[in-house]
Motif scaffolding. Structure first.
Motif, PDB file in Angstrom:
ATOM      1  N   SER A  51       0.820  -1.218   0.000  1.00  0.00           N
ATOM      2  CA  SER A  51       0.000   0.000   0.000  1.00  0.00           C
ATOM      3  C   SER A  51       0.852   1.265   0.000  1.00  0.00           C
ATOM      4  O   SER A  51       0.371   2.331  -0.364  1.00  0.00           O
ATOM      5  CB  SER A  51      -0.920   0.006   1.228  1.00  0.00           C
ATOM      6  N   SER A  62       3.681   1.632  -1.800  1.00  0.00           N
ATOM      7  CA  SER A  62       4.265   1.765  -3.131  1.00  0.00           C
ATOM      8  C   SER A  62       5.649   2.421  -3.076  1.00  0.00           C
ATOM      9  O   SER A  62       6.515   2.021  -2.315  1.00  0.00           O
ATOM     10  CB  SER A  62       3.321   2.543  -4.043  1.00  0.00           C
ATOM     11  N   TYR A  66       3.695  13.263  -0.772  1.00  0.00           N
ATOM     12  CA  TYR A  66       2.652  12.718  -1.639  1.00  0.00           C
ATOM     13  C   TYR A  66       1.288  12.838  -0.968  1.00  0.00           C
ATOM     14  O   TYR A  66       0.298  13.171  -1.612  1.00  0.00           O
ATOM     15  CB  TYR A  66       2.970  11.261  -1.949  1.00  0.00           C
ATOM     16  N   TRP A  67       1.228  12.547   0.320  1.00  0.00           N
ATOM     17  CA  TRP A  67      -0.019  12.714   1.072  1.00  0.00           C
ATOM     18  C   TRP A  67      -0.474  14.172   1.018  1.00  0.00           C
ATOM     19  O   TRP A  67      -1.654  14.457   0.776  1.00  0.00           O
ATOM     20  CB  TRP A  67       0.206  12.276   2.528  1.00  0.00           C
ATOM     21  N   TRP A  96      -2.055  15.112  -2.354  1.00  0.00           N
ATOM     22  CA  TRP A  96      -3.407  14.624  -2.621  1.00  0.00           C
ATOM     23  C   TRP A  96      -4.461  15.274  -1.742  1.00  0.00           C
ATOM     24  O   TRP A  96      -5.602  15.462  -2.186  1.00  0.00           O
ATOM     25  CB  TRP A  96      -3.456  13.102  -2.497  1.00  0.00           C
ATOM     26  N   ILE A 136      -1.438   5.377  -9.102  1.00  0.00           N
ATOM     27  CA  ILE A 136      -2.396   4.943  -8.081  1.00  0.00           C
ATOM     28  C   ILE A 136      -2.623   3.438  -8.117  1.00  0.00           C
ATOM     29  O   ILE A 136      -2.799   2.795  -7.079  1.00  0.00           O
ATOM     30  CB  ILE A 136      -3.737   5.695  -8.259  1.00  0.00           C
ATOM     31  N   LEU A 154      -0.581   1.372  -5.752  1.00  0.00           N
ATOM     32  CA  LEU A 154      -1.017   1.389  -4.360  1.00  0.00           C
ATOM     33  C   LEU A 154      -2.223   0.484  -4.179  1.00  0.00           C
ATOM     34  O   LEU A 154      -2.324  -0.267  -3.206  1.00  0.00           O
ATOM     35  CB  LEU A 154      -1.360   2.806  -3.902  1.00  0.00           C
ATOM     36  N   SER A 213     -10.363   8.845  -5.850  1.00  0.00           N
ATOM     37  CA  SER A 213      -9.028   8.248  -5.854  1.00  0.00           C
ATOM     38  C   SER A 213      -8.061   9.010  -4.963  1.00  0.00           C
ATOM     39  O   SER A 213      -7.183   8.416  -4.336  1.00  0.00           O
ATOM     40  CB  SER A 213      -8.478   8.208  -7.288  1.00  0.00           C
ATOM     41  N   TYR A 270      -8.665   7.947  -1.416  1.00  0.00           N
ATOM     42  CA  TYR A 270      -8.144   6.583  -1.256  1.00  0.00           C
ATOM     43  C   TYR A 270      -6.620   6.591  -1.179  1.00  0.00           C
ATOM     44  O   TYR A 270      -6.018   5.981  -0.291  1.00  0.00           O
ATOM     45  CB  TYR A 270      -8.615   5.713  -2.429  1.00  0.00           C
ATOM     46  N   THR A 271      -5.988   7.301  -2.121  1.00  0.00           N
ATOM     47  CA  THR A 271      -4.529   7.316  -2.211  1.00  0.00           C
ATOM     48  C   THR A 271      -3.901   7.953  -0.980  1.00  0.00           C
ATOM     49  O   THR A 271      -2.930   7.427  -0.411  1.00  0.00           O
ATOM     50  CB  THR A 271      -4.091   8.076  -3.477  1.00  0.00           C
ATOM     51  N   ARG A 284      -4.215   5.565   2.008  1.00  0.00           N
ATOM     52  CA  ARG A 284      -3.335   4.392   1.968  1.00  0.00           C
ATOM     53  C   ARG A 284      -1.883   4.783   2.190  1.00  0.00           C
ATOM     54  O   ARG A 284      -1.111   4.009   2.755  1.00  0.00           O
ATOM     55  CB  ARG A 284      -3.493   3.661   0.640  1.00  0.00           C
TER      56      ARG A 284
END
Length: 481
Positions: free
Chosen positions: A91, A93, A114-115, A118, A237, A240, A321, A324-325, A328
């Motif tokens: 998860s 990645s 990255y978090w 998003w 995505i 992940l 997405s 979700y991304t 995760r």
């Protein structure tokens, strides 16, 4: 130590084909059709529909070369990521792989960046969707629509991973059908064989009849690259999501192998149709948007509203997405001790509730900033996360350079997907990405974005190194005690 446990250090426990439930608490609730559509739809963002007109105005027909260059970068990066993800689906990645290959500081830094990217995207897309919905039903204020959209998609993500997959299957399906239909109908009109079309069907003449293929000179290709590069974010995505499928290796391999035609058809194909239906400097491209202008040139009634429905679908898909991304990635960071432990806790349905709620909470705050201080606080958030896509791609390059050796040494049978011309093409891709970042720093329109993104990245990396130093000092103290 056996190869399998060592590779598992890349973040979480790997999922073996046929295993109904990942051992890290997540459940294998995504079906093959979900992952296939996530892979296809992941490269079709709302930015393609609403952002292409600016690129066309800046570069003219040469924008096709801009899309080709960025598309090639995405293909190469996805190939590298596919190599690592097929060997060890997780998860986390690329963040988990960077943790293993480059060090804890790298996994921590790129995971949080990255978090951050998003959760800011959540606010952008929620606002974009709210504007469309308010135009249809003005009785509900824009902030109300943004709240409704966020709450509904948060609820679907909280229920189970299969509900996320089902929503994304239909959202992505609508995008795919819309783009595919646009390309087919547009090409028929281009060649003058579409019954009832209002377009003169001039073939390829519009590619050169308004100042040539390079109306602003070859240098405009790089300007176009800066304008279109961020519309490609999202293709990763599927790597992940693969960790929550019953056969992740097959899903990753299939997605990696199909990325070339997906970018070719959806990006290059659709932009090519726009440029052959209309002269690049037609005022309607900027005024109405490239796709609406193209549909209007064919004579399709209510083109604007049709495109609003498609854009809204793309926005909802991106929101779905994105949530979700982000969740995760937060889950993976929690697993590795780089985020609160509660982020790594799943409920009976295998859903990381705390990771989802914390991600959407930041998204809600960002939406508030967008309404309250759009030109100051929210502009800072937007600019400071803008270049993260390039940072992620660069980290994937350097991670793959190290992970290839690790995989060959510890589990060579897992090297199912291989990066082409390794290591030369990996280095060439890293060099191209670095060139784009440097070029952004010297471009007036992109300078603030890249500098603020670098500033935030430097802060996060600094925190990562401080944490590592404190951890080492603590371990030394425990050993000496």
């Amino acid at each position: 130590m056996s190869a399998q446990p060592t590779l598992a250090k890349a973040g979480g426990n790997p999922v073996q084909p046929g295993n109904p439930q990942p051992s890290d608490g997540l459940q294998a609730g995504l079906k093959n059709r979900h992952l296939s559509m996530i892979a296809i739809g992941g490269v079709i963002g709302a930015g393609l529909f609403v952002g292409s007109s600016g690129g066309i105005a800046a570069a003219g027909p040469a924008i096709l070369l801009s899309y080709t260059l960025v598309g090639a970068l995405v293909v190469f990066v996805m190939r590298m990521l596919g190599e690592m993800a097929a060997a060890n689906p997780t998860s986390g990645s690329f963040s988990a792989y960077a943790d293993r290959a480059l060090g804890r500081w790298a996994g921590f830094s790129i995971g949080w960046l990255y978090w951050f990217f998003w959760v800011v995207v959540l606010a952008v897309e929620a606002t974009a969707g709210a504007k469309i919905l308010e135009g249809w039903i003005p009785a509900v204020p824009q902030w109300g629509w943004a709240l409704i959209v966020m709450v509904v998609l948060t609820a679907t993500n909280l229920v189970s991973v299969s509900s996320y997959g089902e929503f994304e299957f239909w959202f992505a399906g609508i995008k795919v059908v819309a783009i595919g239909g646009f390309v087919v109908i547009g090409l028929l009109a281009v060649f003058g064989v579409l019954p009832g079309s209002d377009n003169p069907g001039t073939g390829f003449a519009h590619l050169t009849d308004s100042g040539g293929f390079f109306p602003h000179g070859p240098g405009a290709i790089l300007t176009g690259v800066l304008m279109v590069v961020f519309s490609f974010m999202g293709s990763e995505i599927v790597t992940l999501a693969a960790g929550e499928s019953s056969d992740p290796q097959r899903a990753v391999t299939k997605a990696t192998n199909s990325v070339i035609w997906r970018i070719g058809v959806f990006y290059l194909g659709s932009i090519f149709v726009v440029l052959t239906l209309l002269p690049w400097n037609d005022k309607s491209i900027v005024k109405d948007g490239s796709y609406v202008a193209a549909l209007n040139s064919i004579g399709i009634p209510h083109a604007g509203q049709i495109m609003n429905v498609i854009v809204l679908t793309a926005v909802l898909s991106c929101l779905n997405s994105g949530l979700y991304t982000a969740s995760r990635m937060a889950f993976s960071l929690g697993q590795r001790g780089d985020a609160p432990k509660s982020f790594a806790v799943t409920n009976k349905q295998g859903v990381p509730t705390a990771a989802i709620l914390s991600s959407v909470a930041f998204g809600f705050v960002a939406v508030f900033f967008n309404y309250k201080w759009p030109d100051t606080v929210f502009a800072f958030l937007l600019n400071s996360s803008g270049a993260v896509a390039l940072f992620v791609w660069l980290v994937i390059c350097f991670t793959q350079l190290r992970m290839r050796g690790i995989i060959l040494r510890e589990a060579p049978e897992k090297l199912i997907v291989k990066m082409w011309l390794f290591p030369y093409l990996t280095w060439a891709t890293a060099a191209m990405i670095t060139f784009v970042i440097v070029y952004m720093a010297f471009d007036d329109a992109a300078r603030e974005q890249v500098l603020l993104s670098l500033l935030v990245a430097a802060v996060v990396v600094g925190i990562a190194f401080i944490r590592e130093k404190l951890r080492r000092d603590r371990e030394k103290a425990e050993q000496s005690a």
